[in-house]
Write an enzyme that holds these catalytic residues in place. Structure first.
Site, PDB file in Angstrom:
ATOM      1  N   ARG A 186       0.813  -1.216   0.000  1.00  0.00           N
ATOM      2  CA  ARG A 186       0.000   0.000   0.000  1.00  0.00           C
ATOM      3  C   ARG A 186       0.850   1.270   0.000  1.00  0.00           C
ATOM      4  NH1 ARG A 186      -2.295  -3.567  -1.404  1.00  0.00           N
ATOM      5  NH2 ARG A 186      -4.323  -4.392  -0.795  1.00  0.00           N
TER       6      ARG A 186
ATOM      7  N   SER B 221     -11.376  -0.435   1.785  1.00  0.00           N
ATOM      8  CA  SER B 221     -10.859  -0.905   3.075  1.00  0.00           C
ATOM      9  C   SER B 221     -10.492   0.286   3.948  1.00  0.00           C
ATOM     10  CB  SER B 221      -9.631  -1.784   2.862  1.00  0.00           C
ATOM     11  OG  SER B 221      -9.971  -2.950   2.142  1.00  0.00           O
TER      12      SER B 221
ATOM     13  N   GLU C 286      -6.257   3.279   6.104  1.00  0.00           N
ATOM     14  CA  GLU C 286      -5.866   3.264   4.689  1.00  0.00           C
ATOM     15  C   GLU C 286      -6.482   4.452   3.976  1.00  0.00           C
ATOM     16  OE1 GLU C 286      -6.451   0.149   1.040  1.00  0.00           O
ATOM     17  OE2 GLU C 286      -5.623  -0.641   2.902  1.00  0.00           O
TER      18      GLU C 286
END
Length: 302
Positions: free
Chosen positions: A176, A228, A298
């Site tokens: 990520r 998410s 996130e």
């Protein structure tokens, strides 16, 4: 701020579409966010470069967005220039297995383009709601695949408007994240090049359809969200930890932890940015108190 007229004049000069009435809720998948001071829509790297250079030179706050799929925008809006890359959507083959695409190409379109050209390697990304630029920025991934597996290089715009390029290890792709998501870097991805492999289009489509159905079965796609809510903690899954703590369905206003998948915070109708932040903070604190694991968001907060 008094820069709006000057930026509008620049937009007219370089023939760039702009809006003084844009609401961030209309350009984010959470459907939350107030008015943008000014939203501009460049369709070429040159126009993007001109806008970035002007905002840097004049110390104008800027925000670059694609489809707004990983953002929570404040209800008070954004007092600056929002550069919306949705019109930077050119995509083509440079050889039989190499795709060039601008940053604003939606991931769904990129995956379909690969399928149309019998190219395999992006099936995992079908259904990811963002743009190609956003996927490269955060090294988007799902079902065992990541964009780094296909990414060759990115062309970017530096704060002074110059155009640069990173490739290979320079991209610093990680879970990520990438060189572009590092706090010390303020480069804007303008385009990317991906290398895939020739495959069987019937098999490619079958896998894309299967993974999309899995998303529909397991994720609350019927509600606005930012995907998410938390990054995956090492050795665990955020959704599983949240569910273990009995937080499914926890709600503040119209923001709630999804009953379908605890890793998602959804907008049930008219959630505010404050509602979402309250849910996220309660979730983080509860999970930490019960497991000792502090979840890392996130979602990017605007």
């Amino acid at each position: 701020m008094n820069f709006y007229g000057e930026v509008c004049a620049l937009c007219k000069e370089i023939e760039c579409e702009y809006s003084t009435e844009a609401l961030l809720k209309d350009y984010t998948t959470f459907k939350i966010g107030g008015k943008a001071g000014l939203m501009v829509f460049p369709d070429t790297a040159e126009k993007l470069s001109a806008l970035i250079a002007f905002s840097t030179k004049n110390n104008i706050k800027r925000l670059v967005i694609g489809k707004g799929s990983n953002l929570l925008a404040d209800d008070k809006g954004f007092d600056g220039v929002v550069i919306n890359t949705c019109k930077m959507d050119n995509i083509y083959l440079t050889d039989e297995t190499t795709i060039f695409c601008q940053c604003g190409v939606p991931m769904s379109r990129l995956c379909k383009f690969a399928l149309e050209n019998s190219l395999t390697g992006l099936e995992f990304a079908f259904g990811i709601p963002g743009t190609a630029g956003g996927a490269a920025f955060m090294n988007a991934g799902a079902y065992g695949g990541e964009i780094k597996d296909a990414l060759v290089s990115c062309e970017h715009i530096c704060p002074d408007g110059t155009i640069g390029k990173y490739e290979g290890d320079e991209l610093q792709m990680r879970y990520r994240g990438s060189v572009y998501s590092s706090e010390c870097i303020d480069y804007t991805i303008a385009s990317l090049t991906l290398k895939l492999q020739k495959g069987n289009p019937i098999e490619i489509k079958a896998e894309m359809d299967e993974l999309l159905q899995r998303r529909k079965d397991k994720q609350p796609l019927e509600y606005p969200s930012a995907g998410s809510a938390f990054k995956r903690p090492e050795g665990n899954f955020a959704g599983a930890l949240i569910e273990r703590c009995g937080l499914k369905g926890f709600r503040v206003g119209d923001a709630a932890i999804s009953e379908k998948h605890a890793g998602f915070v959804v907008n049930l109708g008219s959630a505010t940015s404050g509602d979402v932040k309250a849910v996220l903070e309660h979730c983080r604190q509860t999970v930490f108190d019960e497991t000792g694991i502090m979840l890392e968001p996130e979602i990017k907060f605007i």
